[in-house]
Write a protein that holds these residues in place. Structure first.
Motif, PDB file in Angstrom:
ATOM      1  N   GLY A  11     -10.427  66.363  71.786  1.00 12.26           N
ATOM      2  CA  GLY A  11     -10.900  65.159  71.095  1.00 12.26           C
ATOM      3  C   GLY A  11      -9.793  64.536  70.269  1.00 12.26           C
ATOM      4  O   GLY A  11      -8.709  65.105  70.108  1.00 12.26           O
ATOM      5  N   GLY A  12     -10.034  63.344  69.773  1.00 10.52           N
ATOM      6  CA  GLY A  12      -9.044  62.672  68.926  1.00 10.52           C
ATOM      7  C   GLY A  12      -8.161  61.740  69.719  1.00 10.52           C
ATOM      8  O   GLY A  12      -8.626  60.718  70.227  1.00 10.52           O
ATOM      9  N   SER A  13      -6.903  62.119  69.896  1.00  7.46           N
ATOM     10  CA  SER A  13      -5.947  61.231  70.573  1.00  7.46           C
ATOM     11  C   SER A  13      -6.366  61.012  72.031  1.00  7.46           C
ATOM     12  O   SER A  13      -7.118  61.804  72.609  1.00  7.46           O
ATOM     13  CB  SER A  13      -4.554  61.867  70.557  1.00  7.46           C
ATOM     14  OG  SER A  13      -4.562  63.011  71.400  1.00  7.46           O
ATOM     15  N   ILE A  14      -5.831  59.969  72.613  1.00  9.47           N
ATOM     16  CA  ILE A  14      -6.179  59.670  74.008  1.00  9.47           C
ATOM     17  C   ILE A  14      -5.735  60.815  74.924  1.00  9.47           C
ATOM     18  O   ILE A  14      -6.443  61.190  75.856  1.00  9.47           O
ATOM     19  CB  ILE A  14      -5.586  58.296  74.439  1.00  9.47           C
ATOM     20  CG1 ILE A  14      -6.120  57.865  75.794  1.00  9.47           C
ATOM     21  CG2 ILE A  14      -4.094  58.270  74.446  1.00  9.47           C
ATOM     22  CD1 ILE A  14      -7.267  56.951  75.708  1.00  9.47           C
ATOM     23  N   GLU A  15      -4.579  61.423  74.607  1.00  9.52           N
ATOM     24  CA  GLU A  15      -4.103  62.560  75.422  1.00  9.52           C
ATOM     25  C   GLU A  15      -5.144  63.688  75.393  1.00  9.52           C
ATOM     26  O   GLU A  15      -5.411  64.333  76.405  1.00  9.52           O
ATOM     27  CB  GLU A  15      -2.764  63.107  74.896  1.00  9.52           C
ATOM     28  CG  GLU A  15      -1.561  62.229  75.151  1.00  9.52           C
ATOM     29  CD  GLU A  15      -1.453  61.058  74.171  1.00  9.52           C
ATOM     30  OE1 GLU A  15      -2.263  60.998  73.211  1.00  9.52           O
ATOM     31  OE2 GLU A  15      -0.579  60.194  74.372  1.00  9.52           O
ATOM     32  N   ASN A  16      -5.714  63.919  74.218  1.00  6.62           N
ATOM     33  CA  ASN A  16      -6.715  64.982  74.096  1.00  6.62           C
ATOM     34  C   ASN A  16      -8.013  64.618  74.811  1.00  6.62           C
ATOM     35  O   ASN A  16      -8.627  65.449  75.468  1.00  6.62           O
ATOM     36  CB  ASN A  16      -7.021  65.262  72.620  1.00  6.62           C
ATOM     37  CG  ASN A  16      -5.960  66.148  71.985  1.00  6.62           C
ATOM     38  OD1 ASN A  16      -5.007  66.558  72.651  1.00  6.62           O
ATOM     39  ND2 ASN A  16      -6.122  66.438  70.701  1.00  6.62           N
ATOM     40  N   ARG A  17      -8.414  63.363  74.713  1.00  8.14           N
ATOM     41  CA  ARG A  17      -9.686  62.957  75.336  1.00  8.14           C
ATOM     42  C   ARG A  17      -9.605  63.008  76.865  1.00  8.14           C
ATOM     43  O   ARG A  17     -10.599  63.204  77.539  1.00  8.14           O
ATOM     44  CB  ARG A  17     -10.083  61.548  74.857  1.00  8.14           C
ATOM     45  CG  ARG A  17     -10.715  61.546  73.471  1.00  8.14           C
ATOM     46  CD  ARG A  17     -11.125  60.159  73.054  1.00  8.14           C
ATOM     47  NE  ARG A  17     -10.039  59.422  72.435  1.00  8.14           N
ATOM     48  CZ  ARG A  17      -9.768  58.139  72.657  1.00  8.14           C
ATOM     49  NH1 ARG A  17     -10.500  57.452  73.519  1.00  8.14           N
ATOM     50  NH2 ARG A  17      -8.775  57.539  72.038  1.00  8.14           N
ATOM     51  N   VAL A  18      -8.393  62.826  77.378  1.00 11.77           N
ATOM     52  CA  VAL A  18      -8.188  62.852  78.834  1.00 11.77           C
ATOM     53  C   VAL A  18      -8.076  64.289  79.365  1.00 11.77           C
ATOM     54  O   VAL A  18      -8.219  64.535  80.558  1.00 11.77           O
ATOM     55  CB  VAL A  18      -6.916  62.025  79.168  1.00 11.77           C
ATOM     56  CG1 VAL A  18      -6.388  62.299  80.558  1.00 11.77           C
ATOM     57  CG2 VAL A  18      -7.195  60.539  78.990  1.00 11.77           C
ATOM     58  N   ALA A  24       0.080  50.331  75.311  1.00 17.47           N
ATOM     59  CA  ALA A  24      -0.319  49.626  76.543  1.00 17.47           C
ATOM     60  C   ALA A  24      -1.418  48.643  76.159  1.00 17.47           C
ATOM     61  O   ALA A  24      -1.988  48.749  75.079  1.00 17.47           O
ATOM     62  CB  ALA A  24      -0.817  50.638  77.562  1.00 17.47           C
ATOM     63  N   PRO A  25      -1.696  47.683  77.059  1.00 16.59           N
ATOM     64  CA  PRO A  25      -2.696  46.675  76.700  1.00 16.59           C
ATOM     65  C   PRO A  25      -4.061  47.258  76.332  1.00 16.59           C
ATOM     66  O   PRO A  25      -4.772  46.691  75.524  1.00 16.59           O
ATOM     67  CB  PRO A  25      -2.795  45.812  77.956  1.00 16.59           C
ATOM     68  CG  PRO A  25      -1.510  46.025  78.685  1.00 16.59           C
ATOM     69  CD  PRO A  25      -1.059  47.408  78.353  1.00 16.59           C
ATOM     70  N   SER A  26      -4.442  48.396  76.936  1.00 17.00           N
ATOM     71  CA  SER A  26      -5.760  48.945  76.609  1.00 17.00           C
ATOM     72  C   SER A  26      -5.755  50.447  76.839  1.00 17.00           C
ATOM     73  O   SER A  26      -4.842  50.995  77.459  1.00 17.00           O
ATOM     74  CB  SER A  26      -6.831  48.305  77.493  1.00 17.00           C
ATOM     75  OG  SER A  26      -6.788  48.877  78.784  1.00 17.00           O
ATOM     76  N   VAL A  84      -5.220  55.718  80.019  1.00 20.45           N
ATOM     77  CA  VAL A  84      -5.868  56.815  80.738  1.00 20.45           C
ATOM     78  C   VAL A  84      -5.329  56.897  82.168  1.00 20.45           C
ATOM     79  O   VAL A  84      -4.968  57.977  82.649  1.00 20.45           O
ATOM     80  CB  VAL A  84      -7.411  56.635  80.739  1.00 20.45           C
ATOM     81  CG1 VAL A  84      -8.066  57.584  81.731  1.00 20.45           C
ATOM     82  CG2 VAL A  84      -7.969  56.862  79.346  1.00 20.45           C
ATOM     83  N   ILE A  85      -5.256  55.755  82.849  1.00 18.93           N
ATOM     84  CA  ILE A  85      -4.751  55.777  84.235  1.00 18.93           C
ATOM     85  C   ILE A  85      -3.289  56.240  84.245  1.00 18.93           C
ATOM     86  O   ILE A  85      -2.888  57.044  85.096  1.00 18.93           O
ATOM     87  CB  ILE A  85      -4.888  54.388  84.908  1.00 18.93           C
ATOM     88  CG1 ILE A  85      -6.359  53.963  84.976  1.00 18.93           C
ATOM     89  CG2 ILE A  85      -4.262  54.399  86.308  1.00 18.93           C
ATOM     90  CD1 ILE A  85      -7.243  54.750  85.910  1.00 18.93           C
ATOM     91  N   ALA A  86      -2.492  55.782  83.266  1.00 20.59           N
ATOM     92  CA  ALA A  86      -1.083  56.194  83.229  1.00 20.59           C
ATOM     93  C   ALA A  86      -0.971  57.706  83.030  1.00 20.59           C
ATOM     94  O   ALA A  86      -0.163  58.370  83.690  1.00 20.59           O
ATOM     95  CB  ALA A  86      -0.353  55.440  82.118  1.00 20.59           C
TER      96      ALA A  86
END
Ligand code: ADP
Ligand code: SF4
Length: 686
Positions: free
Chosen positions: A198-205, A242-244, A249-251
C-alpha cells in the motif's frame, strides 16, 4: 468474394509471448451466463466465434477460489482439478477452428458477496464495494487481507494458471479491473495499507506484479500471460513523473505481461449502451498504453466497422481489435470481412440485453443474434440452416422485428416467402423507436434483415398492405405467420400489481399515439410502469419538442429495469440534463385534464401535479384480431389450402425486441422440422 485490401492489416498474425494469434480479431473475456453446469452450451458458444474467424476466444470470469463467489450471478470456476474437463471442452472447440483460447482467472474480492461459500470477502483494507442496487448489496462486510492471505492469493492464481494450461488454454489472464480484488489494490481509496502493498504506486502495483510473475513461472514457457486492467480511475489521478497514475502503472508493468487488455472501470462505461456512447468510446482512456509498453495491446469499443478497426491499428491505439458484444451479435464478423462481405455484418445495436442475461443469471441472449446461447441446446448455427422440407410457400403478415426475422430465416432456409406490412416502411415498432433520442443504432435490427431479404430471389416484399382475413385467404400460401405486433393500452393499476380498468378522457396518450404523430399539450406527465427504456426516452423526446415533462414511476428508479442493461445511471443523468423531474414510487391514481393525482405506492399518500396531458407507458396487448379472425374460420382455411396459421412475436406475447426476434427465429428454425418433446436439450456437468 475477395477481401478488400484495405482490411488486410486486420488479418496479420500477432505474436503474444510464446503464442501467435492468427489475426487481430480478439474476443475479449465477457460474461456468458454459462457456468460449469453448462459446459457444452459454453463450449459451443465460444467455439462458434472461432469458427467465425475470431483469432482469440476467451472465457468469461473464471473464479480461482471459493472466496470469489458471485452467486446468484453466474460465473465459471476452476477451483480444483475436477473442473479442468469442463473447460477443456471449450479449448477443444476453439482450437478446432485454429484460434487461441484465453482464460480470465478472476478473484472478485470485496465485489463478491460469497453468498454460497459464506467466506468473508477479501479486500486490501476491509473497505466494502458499496452498491445502490439491491441485487448487489450484501451485509457481510469484507475483511482486510494479511500477508498470509496475499501469499495465498498469489498461490491460487498460479494453481489456476497450471490447471488452465492443463485444460488447453493458450493465454492466461491476471484480472485487475472493474472493482475486483487486484484492482482494489491499485486504488488508494480501497487500499489503505501501510505495508509493502500500500501507499506508493510501486507498492500498490506489487500484488498485480506478483500475480503476473507467479503466472509466468507456472505456465510462461507455454502460455502467454495477459493483464486485463481498468484504467479510468487511474487515468484521472495525476502521476508523479507521468501524466497519470494509469501511465505509471502500465510503465511499471510494461515487461511483466505478454499482452495488455485495457478498458474502462464500471459496467456503464466499460460496456456502454449505444444510447449514451458511440463506437470506440474507450479510446480517450486507453490511447496512451502503446506508448508506454512494447507488448501487444487489445481494447474494446463496440467495434463493428472494419474501417474503424483499421484506424485503431494504423493510428497505434490497439494491436488487437477486442470484441465482446460485436462477437455475440455476429460470431462471423471476421469471416465476413475476410470474404469481402463486410456489408453482411450483423452489427451489434448496443442495447445490452446480453448484459441483462448475466444479471438475470441465465445464458446470454442477444437482440441481433437470436442463435446466441442456442448453438448447442437448440443446435442453431448462425450461418447454417436446415434445407426446406417441402415446397411450401409462407405468408408472413407484419414486418416488425418478429416478422422480419422469421421471413429472413425462412428465406435463408430456402422457402418461398412473402412478407407484407400495412405501413409504408418495414420495421414495426422500430419505425418510430429508432427515431427517438439515442436509439438510432437499434434500427440495425431492421436494416440488416431488410438488406438480407432484398438480396434474395425467393422473397416478395409488400408495403402498404393491410391484410384482412379474406385477403389472407385469397393469397394462396400454404402457411400463414401472423406477426402483427402489440399495442400500448391505457390500463391503470391500483397498486403495483393490480389492474383496475383504463384511464379515460381527453389528454390521455399512449406511446402509439405519440408514434402516430399526436403531440400532447404541455405540461405532460409521463407515467411509467413498463419500466424499460421507452418512457424515459419519450420524456426526453417530448422535452425536445418544447414540452415541460414530469416523469412518474411506480418503481424506485427511472426506467428501473435498465439497471439490467447498464443504462440506469445514464438514464437518470439524461433526464436530469433535460430538466425532467423524476417522481418515484408513485402511481397516477387519477387525471382530470388539469391535474394528475400521484399516490405513494406504499402509504397511498397523495400529491397533485398540474398537467394537461398524461402519457401512459404501461401494458401492451397483442394485435391479434387478424389471427383470431382466421382461426375462427377452419373451413375457409381448408378450402384455401392453408395448412397452418401461427402467431409470433408481440402478437403472441408482447415483450422486448429480443423476444420478438427470438420468436420469429424459432418459428422459422422449427418449421417443418421433426418436433421434439422438449423445447431444448438440457446440458449436464462433466
Ligand atoms: P413485433 O415486435 O412482434 O415484430 P411490431 O409491432 O414491431 O411487432 O410489428 C408489427 C407490424 O405488423 C407493424 O409493422 C404493423 O404495421 C404490421 N401489421 C399489423 N397488422 C397488420 C395487418 N393486418 N396487415 C399487415 N401488416 C400489419
Ligand atoms: Fe449487441 Fe444488444 Fe446483442 Fe448485446 S444484445 S450483443 S448489445 S445487439
Amino acid at each position: 468474394m475477395a477481401r478488400n485490401q484495405r482490411f488486410d492489416v486486420l488479418f496479420e498474425p500477432v505474436r503474444i509471448g510464446p503464442v501467435t494469434a492468427p489475426n487481430r480479431f480478439y474476443q475479449v473475456p465477457h460474461a456468458s451466463g454459462m457456468t460449469n453446469a453448462l459446459p457444452h452450451v459454453r463450449a459451443r458458444f465460444r467455439g462458434m466465434k472461432a469458427e467465425g474467424g475470431w483469432g482469440v476466444v476467451c472465457t468469461g470470469a473464471i473464479s480461482m477460489h471459493p472466496s470469489s463467489d458471485d452467486s446468484p450471478l453466474p460465473f465459471g470456476i476452476l477451483w480444483d482439478d475436477k473442473d479442468i474437463a469442463a473447460h477443456a471442452l471449450m479449448t477443444e472447440e476453439v482450437h478446432r477452428h485454429g484460434a487461441l483460447a484465453g482464460i480470465e482467472l478472476w478473484h472478485g474480492g470485496a465485489c463478491t458477496l460469497n453468498r454460497t461459500s459464506r467466506l468473508a470477502p477479501l479486500s486490501p483494507s476491509g473497505m466494502p464495494w458499496l452498491s445502490t442496487h439491491i441485487g448487489f448489496m450484501g451485509n457481510l462486510r469484507p475483511r482486510g487481507m494479511d500477508a498470509t492471505d496475499i501469499r495465498e492469493l498469489v498461490r491460487w492464481q498460479a494453481a489456476g494458471a497450471r490447471r488452465a494450461m492443463q485444460a488447453g488454454f493458450d493465454i492466461i489472464y491476471v484480472y485487475a479491473g472493474m472493482g475486483y480484488l487486484p484492482y482494489e489494490f491499485l486504488l488508494p481509496e480501497y487500499n489503505q495499507r501501510s505495508d509493502a502493498y500500500g501507499g506508493s504506486i510501486e507498492n500498490r502495483v506489487r500484488l498485480v506484479r506478483e500475480m503476473l510473475d507467479a503466472t509466468r513461472e507456472a505456465v510462461g514457457h507455454k502460455c502467454a500471460v495477459a493483464l486485463r486492467i481498468s484504467l479510468e480511475e487511474l487515468r484521472g489521478k495525476p502521476g508523479r513523473n507521468a501524466p497519470s497514475e494509469a501511465h505509471e502503472v502500465i510503465a511499471l508493468l510494461a515487461e511483466a505481461a505478454d499482452l495488455f487488455d485495457v478498458k474502462m472501470d464500471s459496467s456503464p462505461t466499460d460496456c456502454a449502451p449505444s444510447r449514451f456512447a458511440p463506437e470506440g468510446s474507450h479510446e480517450p482512456i486507453v490511447d496512451f498504453v502503446k506508448s508506454v509498453t512494447k507488448k501487444p495491446v487489445v481494447g474494446v469499443g463496440r467495434f463493428t466497422s472494419p474501417d474503424v478497426m483499421v484506424s485503431q491499428v494504423k493510428r497505434g491505439i490497439l494491436d488487437l481489435i477486442g470484441g465482446a458484444r460485436p462477437s455475440i451479435a455476429d460470431p462471423f464478423l471476421p469471416k465476413k470481412i475476410d470474404e469481402g462481405r463486410e456489408h453482411e455484418i450483423r452489427e451489434c445495436i448496443g442495447c445490452n440485453i446480453c448484459i441483462s442475461s448475466w444479471h438475470d443469471g441465465v445464458p446470454v441472449r442477444c437482440t441481433q443474434n437470436p442463435t446466441a446461447g442456442e448453438e448447442w441446446r437448440r443446435d442453431w448455427h448462425p450461418e447454417v440452416f436446415a434445407p426446406p422440407a417441402s415446397d411450401s410457400t409462407i405468408l408472413v403478415v407484419g414486418g416488425g422485428p418478429a416478422g422480419l426475422d422469421c421471413a429472413v430465416t425462412l428465406a435463408r432456409r430456402g422457402y418461398q416467402v412473402t412478407l407484407a406490412d400495412a405501413a409504408k416502411e418495414f420495421g414495426g415498432r422500430l419505425r418510430f423507436e429508432r427515431r427517438l433520442p439515442g436509439l438510432a443504432a437499434w434500427g440495425r435490427v431492421v436494416d440488416w434483415r431488410l438488406s438480407q431479404l432484398r438480396e434474395r430471389t425467393n422473397v416478395s416484399l409488400y408495403l402498404g398492405s393491410e391484410l384482412s382475413a379474406d385477403e389472407v385467404l385469397g393469397l394462396e400460401h400454404r402457411h400463414v405467420v401472423i406477426a402483427t405486433g402489440a399495442r400500448w393500452t391505457r390500463m391503470q393499476f391500483a397498486t403495483i400489481e393490480f389492474p383496475v380498468g383504463e384511464f379515460a378522457g381527453p389528454g390521455i396518450y399512449t406511446p402509439d399515439d405519440i408514434a402516430a404523430g399526436r403531440v400532447p399539450e404541455g405540461p405532460v406527465v409521463v407515467f411509467d410502469f413498463d419500466n424499460y427504456y421507452l418512457a424515459g426516452v419519450l420524456a426526453e423526446q417530448l422535452v425536445r419538442q418544447g414540452l415541460a415533462v414530469t416523469y412518474v414511476t411506480t418503481a424506485g428508479n427511472a426506467s428501473a429495469w435498465t439497471f439490467m442493461t447498464n443504462e440506469l445511471p445514464l438514464v437518470h443523468r439524461a433526464l436530469a440534463k433535460a430538466g425532467v423531474p423524476i417522481v418515484t414510487l408513485r402511481r397516477v391514481a387519477a387525471f382530470d385534464g388539469e391535474c394528475a393525482t400521484l399516490a405513494d405506492v406504499y402509504s397511498g399518500a397523495e400529491l397533485r401535479v398540474a398537467c394537461r396531458s398524461l402519457v401512459v407507458v404501461g401494458m401492451r396487448k397483442p394485435n391479434d384480431a387478424l389471427y383470431r379472425a382466421l382461426v375462427a374460420r377452419p373451413q375457409d382455411l381448408e378450402s384455401a389450402a392453408i395448412a397452418s396459421v401461427t402467431r409470433i412475436g408481440d402478437c403472441f406475447a408482447p415483450g422486448a425486441i429480443v423476444h420478438a426476434v427470438h420468436s420469429g427465429q424459432r418459428f422459422a428454425r422449427e418449421f417443418e422440422q421433426p418436433a421434439s418433446a422438449a423445447p431444448y436439450t438440457r446440458d449436464y456437468p462433466v
